[in-house]
Design a protein around this motif. Structure first.
Motif, PDB file in Angstrom:
ATOM      1  N   SER A 678       0.837  -1.196   0.000  1.00 22.93           N
ATOM      2  CA  SER A 678       0.000   0.000   0.000  1.00 22.93           C
ATOM      3  C   SER A 678       0.873   1.247   0.000  1.00 22.93           C
ATOM      4  O   SER A 678       1.869   1.324   0.727  1.00 22.93           O
ATOM      5  CB  SER A 678      -0.905   0.019   1.233  1.00 22.93           C
ATOM      6  OG  SER A 678      -1.811  -1.068   1.214  1.00 22.93           O
ATOM      7  N   ALA A 679       0.504   2.209  -0.816  1.00 22.63           N
ATOM      8  CA  ALA A 679       1.170   3.515  -0.807  1.00 22.63           C
ATOM      9  C   ALA A 679       0.460   4.372   0.222  1.00 22.63           C
ATOM     10  O   ALA A 679      -0.628   4.897  -0.022  1.00 22.63           O
ATOM     11  CB  ALA A 679       1.096   4.156  -2.185  1.00 22.63           C
ATOM     12  N   VAL A 680       1.057   4.476   1.406  1.00 17.27           N
ATOM     13  CA  VAL A 680       0.409   5.133   2.533  1.00 17.27           C
ATOM     14  C   VAL A 680       1.189   6.380   2.924  1.00 17.27           C
ATOM     15  O   VAL A 680       2.405   6.323   3.144  1.00 17.27           O
ATOM     16  CB  VAL A 680       0.295   4.173   3.737  1.00 17.27           C
ATOM     17  CG1 VAL A 680      -0.330   4.875   4.925  1.00 17.27           C
ATOM     18  CG2 VAL A 680      -0.529   2.950   3.352  1.00 17.27           C
ATOM     19  N   LEU A 681       0.506   7.494   3.018  1.00 20.80           N
ATOM     20  CA  LEU A 681       1.080   8.744   3.488  1.00 20.80           C
ATOM     21  C   LEU A 681       0.345   9.180   4.742  1.00 20.80           C
ATOM     22  O   LEU A 681      -0.772   8.731   5.012  1.00 20.80           O
ATOM     23  CB  LEU A 681       0.966   9.836   2.414  1.00 20.80           C
ATOM     24  CG  LEU A 681       1.563   9.533   1.039  1.00 20.80           C
ATOM     25  CD1 LEU A 681       1.365  10.723   0.107  1.00 20.80           C
ATOM     26  CD2 LEU A 681       3.037   9.197   1.149  1.00 20.80           C
ATOM     27  N   TYR A 682       0.983  10.045   5.498  1.00 13.50           N
ATOM     28  CA  TYR A 682       0.344  10.571   6.701  1.00 13.50           C
ATOM     29  C   TYR A 682      -0.165  11.975   6.391  1.00 13.50           C
ATOM     30  O   TYR A 682       0.582  12.842   5.930  1.00 13.50           O
ATOM     31  CB  TYR A 682       1.322  10.606   7.866  1.00 13.50           C
ATOM     32  CG  TYR A 682       0.654  10.895   9.194  1.00 13.50           C
ATOM     33  CD1 TYR A 682       0.039   9.870   9.908  1.00 13.50           C
ATOM     34  CD2 TYR A 682       0.616  12.182   9.716  1.00 13.50           C
ATOM     35  CE1 TYR A 682      -0.593  10.127  11.120  1.00 13.50           C
ATOM     36  CE2 TYR A 682      -0.006  12.443  10.927  1.00 13.50           C
ATOM     37  CZ  TYR A 682      -0.603  11.417  11.627  1.00 13.50           C
ATOM     38  OH  TYR A 682      -1.242  11.666  12.822  1.00 13.50           O
ATOM     39  N   GLY A 683      -1.449  12.192   6.637  1.00 16.34           N
ATOM     40  CA  GLY A 683      -2.020  13.501   6.337  1.00 16.34           C
ATOM     41  C   GLY A 683      -3.461  13.584   6.785  1.00 16.34           C
ATOM     42  O   GLY A 683      -3.940  12.792   7.601  1.00 16.34           O
ATOM     43  N   THR A 684      -4.173  14.546   6.233  1.00 20.86           N
ATOM     44  CA  THR A 684      -5.562  14.810   6.601  1.00 20.86           C
ATOM     45  C   THR A 684      -6.436  14.651   5.369  1.00 20.86           C
ATOM     46  O   THR A 684      -6.070  15.071   4.270  1.00 20.86           O
ATOM     47  CB  THR A 684      -5.707  16.220   7.175  1.00 20.86           C
ATOM     48  OG1 THR A 684      -4.938  16.317   8.373  1.00 20.86           O
ATOM     49  CG2 THR A 684      -7.159  16.539   7.499  1.00 20.86           C
ATOM     50  N   THR A 685      -7.583  14.039   5.562  1.00 19.66           N
ATOM     51  CA  THR A 685      -8.575  13.913   4.505  1.00 19.66           C
ATOM     52  C   THR A 685      -9.934  14.337   5.050  1.00 19.66           C
ATOM     53  O   THR A 685     -10.119  14.473   6.264  1.00 19.66           O
ATOM     54  CB  THR A 685      -8.665  12.474   3.970  1.00 19.66           C
ATOM     55  OG1 THR A 685      -8.933  11.581   5.071  1.00 19.66           O
ATOM     56  CG2 THR A 685      -7.375  12.053   3.297  1.00 19.66           C
ATOM     57  N   ASN A 686     -10.876  14.510   4.150  1.00 18.67           N
ATOM     58  CA  ASN A 686     -12.233  14.878   4.544  1.00 18.67           C
ATOM     59  C   ASN A 686     -13.134  13.657   4.506  1.00 18.67           C
ATOM     60  O   ASN A 686     -13.322  13.052   3.445  1.00 18.67           O
ATOM     61  CB  ASN A 686     -12.797  15.948   3.606  1.00 18.67           C
ATOM     62  CG  ASN A 686     -12.042  17.261   3.686  1.00 18.67           C
ATOM     63  OD1 ASN A 686     -11.165  17.531   2.878  1.00 18.67           O
ATOM     64  ND2 ASN A 686     -12.391  18.077   4.660  1.00 18.67           N
ATOM     65  N   ALA A 687     -13.651  13.280   5.656  1.00 21.80           N
ATOM     66  CA  ALA A 687     -14.711  12.288   5.686  1.00 21.80           C
ATOM     67  C   ALA A 687     -15.994  12.968   5.191  1.00 21.80           C
ATOM     68  O   ALA A 687     -16.092  14.201   5.197  1.00 21.80           O
ATOM     69  CB  ALA A 687     -14.903  11.751   7.099  1.00 21.80           C
ATOM     70  N   ALA A 688     -16.960  12.199   4.768  1.00 19.58           N
ATOM     71  CA  ALA A 688     -18.111  12.798   4.107  1.00 19.58           C
ATOM     72  C   ALA A 688     -19.037  13.533   5.079  1.00 19.58           C
ATOM     73  O   ALA A 688     -19.163  14.754   5.034  1.00 19.58           O
ATOM     74  CB  ALA A 688     -18.882  11.727   3.350  1.00 19.58           C
ATOM     75  N   GLU A 689     -19.668  12.823   5.994  1.00 17.83           N
ATOM     76  CA  GLU A 689     -20.686  13.480   6.807  1.00 17.83           C
ATOM     77  C   GLU A 689     -20.925  12.708   8.098  1.00 17.83           C
ATOM     78  O   GLU A 689     -20.818  11.473   8.136  1.00 17.83           O
ATOM     79  CB  GLU A 689     -21.997  13.587   6.025  1.00 17.83           C
ATOM     80  CG  GLU A 689     -23.086  14.351   6.747  1.00 17.83           C
ATOM     81  CD  GLU A 689     -24.350  14.489   5.913  1.00 17.83           C
ATOM     82  OE1 GLU A 689     -25.361  14.945   6.458  1.00 17.83           O
ATOM     83  OE2 GLU A 689     -24.313  14.139   4.715  1.00 17.83           O
TER      84      GLU A 689
END
Length: 885
Positions: A678-689
């Motif tokens: 897996s190409a895994v980075l550490y960061g922030t994403t937006n969950a939907a709701e």
């Protein structure tokens, strides 16, 4: 469109509002309703500044709780983490990543990015002035008027990053014509020594100063031993190396190892703070308040420990007590916060006031932290993960966060209209050098040390806003609230550098040519020399490592608003309702190469070569509807408030491992370790709701003379409503073989038609609880004042706090051995205070966490199959004496 136009628009909007309100004719100030007659045992009135006006707590149409300094002192609360459970739906916990951050959650809304990149979802304010860094929440609480905790989005008056709520810490002010002072000394378990003192100094009839300080020292409750681990796995041909005298040479890094006592071990305390304020009444209509405050922390810092209760009965059971730990990198913390605050208040006329607030703070921190807490691999782990030694450490070599905040307000009352309007400006300039060493960590190739370094010298954020809020008493007993805030946020990185030894293609780049691998021999601590590794900063990086350079800029604009309606049923009964919104700015990470960890730097699902990303994320928003009641009953001996709410939380920002696709693995994947590609980075994403609803009850009751009961109850349902692209990874939610061992559903690679999920490990989290959102919490506190001969007073006090199960990850892994949760638990506190006849001195014995309850405040799962976390403190007891003069 020019980039300057949004700023001009904000300023013109606010200036127009200021001028319009100032131009209104001065009318007689609306008289507040007369306070009802009360007896000596009535609940005293509490005033708050939650609307930027001074109002009665029971007539303020927002969900707010006020905690006084006396309550903080009696409960032994020295920083905001102690407020967890004291306020409905408020949870606080320490970070598990060594960032010294505080996770603040209100109604399930929180942030878990404690770095200089992230911003908290709950805004922290000191005397109404915004403070952006979550580490500031750990500064000592002393000599305060009170702390006000506002629940729900604060997108109008406290709009910067306030989707969850706001905490306002209000220091006590200098008083004219008064020489009062007070002091408190506390001694207790683990050699606790704590002292606070405050002195009001009247210089003249129109100038006064106030000097206050607090210092706290306490030994650690850990049994911290030195770590001299050497791998001994003869079945794999690995036995400890020995020196010329036959002594075993440790494998774990010994360059920092030293023997420390309990006064220098992790979880100790060595902090002090001081505040000097000046208050000058320049004229009858103009006043200045200035303050300088310094906080320092020379302790060892926190460390995440294995949950030994969960690990019991497994292969990873703790060999000793919960508080036993082996350390080869003792904690070091050198942290200071210097803050200057200034406030000018100008009464234009009896009904209008202009206020200008400014603050400048400089936060510096250097920190060393052991990353593995001495937990080593078992023989069965080696076939899966490849490493014989688990040894990691984090080094904040330097950091300097500079923040300037300015706010201009015009507020007042004109007939039936009360208003606040103003401008807000904040600018941060942050610099940090932070690195990590992983010496043959289990996730790396055998015998291949890994290290990285972030060197960010110029990371800037700017936030500008114009805001207004109006309260209109449009009919007897009725009030309408209308408010809005236009915000512009800008973030920029200039020439930030990220060094990653995994990009060199040389697994031994860590050694910088000072050690040459010998076939059949793994390196050990004797091969680690000064100058190697992240501890030495950029100079410790191998010249073959070419850093990724981050220069990036982005901006976001958002209008948030508030609509409210309130009704004064009777002089003692108040009801309100509101619909409000909150917003937290978007952002981006350091520049990262998605394919860097692949064989020869290649991905399996992309063209050969590097592929870079800043991992940008969108703003998050929250819309909240609530109705509430506040009132007094039983001849004003009972105060009570109730709030019911429902929120829609969109694009919530979640920080952790982000799967970006697939790499060509350097080591072939196995059935036991399916996600190594897996190409895994550490960061922030937006969950939907998410959808959040709940009920909050709190109050105070004095049933008879000398008796007092404080109580609160909260119910919360904070649920994921939509998250179609949620995937599990080995870095955030482990997919290792422990799942089969403990009966957890395995990670299954996606093979369906959605190209965004191909090759990943999706999971359905819809309906799961948000992290740090227990379903139910309750607290009750009772005291009784007895009058003794000679007019001495004796006051016993007992309190109980209970909370439901709470999860620390959106995955909601509810497993007895590897669950990312804390089960329901209760804690009990007790104290006995003796007060002198004059009230000038008092002595108190206390015990907190009477039953020595063990509970986590934050945690995460670690491959190969155990949980590490931060915990509430064990049983604490002592004696506290105080005096007023």
């Amino acid at each position: 469109m020019s980039q300057l136009k949004p700023k001009k628009t904000l300023i013109s909007m606010a200036v127009a509002g200021l001028c319009a309100c100032a131009a209104l004719p001065a009318l007689a100030q609306q008289a507040a309703p007369a306070a009802p007659a009360v007896d000596a045992d009535a609940i005293p009135e509490v005033v708050v500044t939650a609307t930027r006006h001074t109002t009665s707590l029971l007539r303020t149409p927002v969900s707010v709780t006020a905690v006084t300094q006396d309550e903080l002192t009696r409960k032994g609360i020295t920083d905001v983490r102690g407020l967890s459970g004291e306020v409905p739906n408020l949870q606080l916990g320490s970070a598990t990543d060594g960032s010294s951050g505080v996770k603040i959650s209100i109604r399930g809304v929180s942030s878990n990015d404690f770095t200089e990149i992230g911003n908290p979802a709950v805004s922290l304010n000191v005397d109404g002035i915004y403070t952006p860094r979550p580490q500031s929440a750990l500064a000592l609480l002393f000599d305060l008027e009170q702390i006000e905790v506002l629940r729900g989005p604060q997108g109008t008056l406290f709009g910067r990053n306030a989707t969850g709520g706001s905490i306002n810490i209000i220091p006590a002010k200098p008083q004219f014509g008064s020489t009062e002072g007070h002091g408190t000394l506390t001694v207790g378990r683990y050699d606790l020594r704590q002292v606070t003192a405050a002195q009001n100094i009247p210089i003249s009839d129109n100038f006064a100063m106030r000097a206050t300080m607090m210092a706290i020292k306490r030994d650690s409750y850990l049994n911290q031993q030195q770590d001299f681990y050497a791998a001994d796995f003869p079945q794999f041909g690995v036995t400890p190396a020995r020196d010329g005298a036959g002594n075993i040479i440790p494998d774990v890094d010994q360059r920092h190892n030293r023997k420390v006592g309990a006064d220098e071990a992790y979880m100790n305390k060595d902090e002090w703070a001081a505040r000097l304020q000046g208050r000058w009444k320049v004229t009858n209509d103009l006043e200045w308040l200035g303050a300088y405050e310094r906080y320092t922390n020379k302790g060892a810092g926190d460390i995440a420990l294995k949950d030994c209760k969960m690990a019991a009965g497994t292969a990873y059971a703790c060999p000793g007590d919960q508080w036993d730990v082996k350390i080869n990198v003792p904690g070091e913390l050198d942290w200071s916060i210097d803050t200057w605050r200034s406030r000018f208040t100008w009464n234009l006329n009896p009904n209008a006031t202009v206020e200008y607030n400014a603050s400048h703070s400089v936060q510096k921190r250097r920190q060393i932290r052991d990353g593995d807490s001495g937990y080593q691999p078992l023989a069965e782990d080696i076939n899966i993960y490849g490493g014989f030694v688990n040894d990691s450490a984090g080094f904040t070599n330097s950091s300097k966060f500079k923040t300037t905040v300015q706010e201009l307000q015009l507020r007042g009352e004109q007939g039936t209209l009360r208003y606040v309007t103003g401008l807000f400006y904040m600018h941060e300039k942050n610099a940090i050098e932070f690195g990590e060493d992983s010496i043959s960590a289990m996730v790396n190739a055998p015998g291949a040390p890994y290290y990285n370094l972030y060197s960010q010298t110029d990371r800037q954020s700017t936030s500008m806003a114009a805001f207004s809020q109006f309260d209109w008493a449009f009919a007897p007993k009725w009030n309408l609230t209308l408010g809005g805030r236009m915000t512009r946020d800008v973030r920029e990185d200039k020439d930030g550098k990220f060094y990653d030894s995994g990009t060199t293609g040389d697994p031994y780049s860590y050694f910088q040519g000072q050690y040459t691998p010998i076939p059949g021999r793994f390196f050990n601590s004797s091969d680690l020399k000064p100058g190697m590794g992240a501890y030495y900063g950029v100079a410790g990086m191998n010249p073959a490592i070419i850093p990724d350079v981050s220069s990036n800029r982005d901006s976001w604009n958002k209008f948030t608003w508030r609509l409210g309606l309130s009704y004064q049923l009777t002089p003692n009964d108040f009801v309100f309702g509101s619909l409000s919104t909150g917003y937290k700015a978007g952002g981006f990470s350091d520049k990262q190469n998605i394919c860097a960890r692949g064989l020869n730097g290649n991905c399996a699902d992309r063209e050969p070569g590097p592929h870079y990303t800043f991992l940008p994320w969108k703003p998050e928003t929250l819309t909240n509807f609530e109705i509430g009641y506040k009132g007094r009953m039983l001849d004003n001996r009972l105060s009570f408030s109730a709030t019911a709410f429902h929120s829609r939380y969109k694009d919530m920002q979640m920080t952790g491992a982000v799967e970006m696709g697939r790499i060509i693995p350097a080591i072939p994947c196995t059935a036991a370790n399916p996600s190594c590609d897996s190409a895994v980075l550490y960061g922030t994403t937006n969950a939907a709701e998410a959808k959040i609803s709940g009920l909050e009850l709190e109050g105070k009751y004095r049933p008879w003379t000398g008796a007092e009961v404080n109580f609160q109850y909260s119910h919360l349902r904070a649920k994921v409503a939509s998250y179609p692209d949620y995937t599990q990874t080995w870095r955030d939610v482990p997919c290792g073989p422990f799942r089969e061992t403990y009966g957890v559903a395995p990670c299954v690679r996606y093979t369906g038609p959605n190209p965004a999920l191909v090759g990943r490990f999706p999971a359905d989290v819809v309906g799961n609880d948000l992290p740090h959102a227990p379903r139910n919490t309750a607290r009750i506190e009772m005291s009784q004042r007895f009058t003794l001969p000679g007019d001495y007073e004796l006051t016993p006090r007992v309190s109980a706090r209970w909370q439901d199960k709470m999860y620390f990850s959106i995955q909601n892994l509810d497993n007895a051995k590897v669950g990312n949760m804390q089960g329901a638990y209760a804690t009990y506190d007790a104290s006995l205070r003796l007060t002198s006849p004059s009230g000038q001195w008092r002595a108190e014995v206390y015990v907190n966490n009477l039953t020595d309850t063990f509970a986590k405040t934050n945690a995460r799962i670690v491959d190969p199959g155990y949980v590490i976390g931060q915990y509430i403190e064990p049983r604490m007891f002592g004696v506290r004496v105080g005096a007023d003069w």
